[in-house]
Motif scaffolding. Structure first.
Motif: not given
Length: 183
Positions: A44-48, A1-5, A64-74
């Motif tokens: 998102x798929x890997x996290x799921x 998830x840090x990679x996303x940021x 839920x944290x992953x979904x939050x970060x994905x949502x922010x990115x989208x």
């Protein structure tokens, strides 16, 4: 998830002042944002999948944290694309490009909603393999396929509509009618 940021930070810091961008630069930025979407869907798929592997004791707070970060990115990607769309709309001769980008943006929003629905179905199937849930899953998969086909069509249409940007080095027409009166 840090990679996303870190990906978000590098993309936001590399952005230029949109007011100074040419149509080609704006279109390149659009394509880069679309690629960022692809990478975000992969994460998102890997996290799921990692979440599903925890069954029956799912780690919902982490998911839920992953979904939050994905949502922010989208949301960030969507805001940037809507800005690009509005910029193209301001250039009279590039309105068709703006309209296509708008259709792509709407389809991407729908794709995200369908992806979330499918993830819920996949978890239900894992937990309670029922025919009703399987039918629902199959319907959502078909909707996603139709959505992807539409996105491919729109990307092709965008490519066709924007090819003149690469053939000419003309500046976009603006709303200022005084330029045509001077000629």
């Amino acid at each position: 998830m840090g990679e996303l940021r870190s990906a978000e930070a590098s993309n936001s810091s590399s952005g230029s002042n949109a007011a100074d961008d040419t149509p080609k630069q704006m279109l390149s930025r659009f394509y880069a944002l679309q690629e960022e979407r692809v990478q975000t869907y992969k994460m998102f798929e890997e996290g799921f999948l990692a979440y599903l592997q925890g069954a029956p004791n799912y780690n919902f707070p982490l998911y839920r944290q992953l979904v939050h970060e994905i949502t922010e990115t989208f949301n960030k990607i969507s805001a940037d694309i809507l800005h690009i769309k509005s910029t193209f709309a301001e250039w009279n001769n590039l309105l068709p490009i703006s309209e296509i980008i708008g259709k792509i943006q709407d389809a991407e929003k729908n794709k995200l909603e369908l992806t979330a629905k499918l993830q819920l179905c996949r978890q239900k199937l894992q937990d309670e393999n029922s025919e009703t849930v399987q039918i629902e899953s199959d319907e959502i998969k078909q909707q996603l396929k139709d959505n992807r086909d539409f996105l491919v069509e729109q990307m092709e249409e965008l490519k066709f509509e924007s090819e003149d940007l690469y053939l000419e080095d003309n500046e976009p027409e603006t709303v200022d009618s005084t330029l045509s009166a001077e000629r």
